[in-house]
Design a protein around this motif. Structure first.
Motif: not given
Length: 390
Positions: A268, A24-26, A265, A21, A262
């Motif tokens: 997530r 991708v999200d960072k 969410a 996760i 993160i």
């Protein structure tokens, strides 16, 4: 793969998907030139099937499912490779307040000792049978899962036959808590954060961190089809490299609040950030009364060599499949199981790796009972693992 094509990766809402996760999200995957779409799934069968037929390019996958797919156990045979480990440990065994009270009454010693608790479970099982009561029911996430093998190893050590004395049923991780609340199960083994959610709701006691049963237990891997990796070698390496950067970010304590936010969410893991933070810190509330217990081994994402696939772990998982009747023992099967884990590819991408710290178990498993694991002598372990009634 066409340059610039989006990669679809399936995952289950669990804390050991953290590196995936965060990559991708960072924006770490994007910085490596890889465009990733994360697809949240509910069950491991969904993730496995979509990976095997090509709807997913990669997956957050149970380590034994990767091996089972390569061996053709329980489904079609699709060779899988894992060049990156998403987590060691991270599971826990949680029981209902009623079962916890029964175990406490039956225990001869400290319940945090897995041998004490497994023997207490054997006494509870015998007492229930003598009274004509239904067997206890425990939830685990998949037949080819570490959760299944962890429960079985713990139970068998105390003389409980998991195929005769209790019921083991498959439940998707997010449904464990509801099943405990509805009294459909008496306990379960699942990954974080669902054990903590049960405790916070007042319906569960965390009996054991799995790191108290095994010091090192390969849990999830970044899995891809072997053919996909062969056809897309550059994309594959970039994807793995992004996960390495993510694991480093996650293991920096200064980043844990950001990581927890993160993961919390809705698309997530969708639990409160403070619950995720407890998981990352390895400091968990284990009882509704507010008791906490800590372990620096609870979930290893990148530290202590956790990200580098270990073929000893693959051999151990294969040995459990043989032990519990899921596979037949053969030299070919062992070789295929070990070949699913690819430390050689990891080293090609990240460079030669240092030896494991001296604090790590010499056999690279560290079970709470029994002799050190020997991956070259599984037959001897099968004899030693026979259940002995107490």
């Amino acid at each position: 793969m066409t340059p610039g094509k989006r990669i679809r990766i399936g995952f289950i809402p669990l804390a050991d998907a953290t590196a995936l996760i965060v990559a991708v999200d960072k924006g770490l995957a994007a910085e490596e030139g890889v465009d990733v779409e994360l697809v949240r799934e509910v069950s491991w069968s969904n993730v496995r099937d979509k990976l095997n037929i090509g709807l997913f390019d990669a997956a957050h996958l149970l380590a034994p499912v990767a091996i089972a797919s390569s061996l053709g156990l329980g489904h079609v045979k699709v060779p899988i490779i894992a060049a990156f480990g998403l987590g060691l440990n991270g599971n826990a065994i949680t029981v209902s307040p009623a079962l916890y009270a029964a175990l406490k009454d039956a225990a001869d010693g400290d319940l945090t000792n897995p041998m004490v608790s497994s023997r207490a479970l054997a006494r509870v099982v015998m007492d229930r049978r003598a009274r004509g009561e239904e067997p206890l029911t425990f939830g685990m996430t998949f037949p080819y899962s570490t959760h299944n093998y962890h429960l079985r190893f713990w139970m068998a050590a105390g003389g409980v036959d998991p195929d005769q004395d209790v019921r083991l049923i498959v439940l998707p991780p997010p449904y464990m808590v509801e099943s405990l609340a509805n009294k459909h199960v008496d306990g379960f083994c699942v990954g974080a954060p669902w054990n903590s959610v049960a405790v916070d709701l007042g319906i569960g006691h965390i009996l054991h961190f799995v790191s108290e049963i095994f010091q090192r237990a390969a849990e999830k891997v970044l899995a891809v089809r072997a053919r996909w990796a062969e056809d897309n070698p550059d994309v594959f390496r970039r994807l793995v490299r992004a996960h390495g950067r993510a694991a480093e970010f996650v293991e920096d304590v200064n980043n844990r609040d950001e990581v927890a936010a993160i993961l919390s969410a809705p698309d997530r893991i969708a639990v409160a950030p403070e619950v995720i933070r407890r998981t990352l810190d390895g400091r968990l509330k284990v009882s509704p009364d507010g008791t906490y217990r800590s372990s620096d081994r609870y979930l290893l994402v990148g530290r202590s060599g956790a990200a580098r696939p270990d073929q000893v772990q693959a051999a151990w998982l294969y040995a459990q499949m043989i032990r519990w009747g899921q596979a037949l023992m053969s030299a070919e099967g062992l070789a295929e199981a070990k070949a699913t884990f690819r430390p050689d590819l990891y080293d090609e991408i990240f460079g030669p790796q240092p030896q494991l710290p001296r604090s790590e178990p010499a056999d690279r498993v560290g079970a709470f009972t029994g002799p050190p694991f020997d991956p070259d002598n599984i037959a001897a372990h099968l004899d030693g693992w026979k259940i002995r009634r107490r």
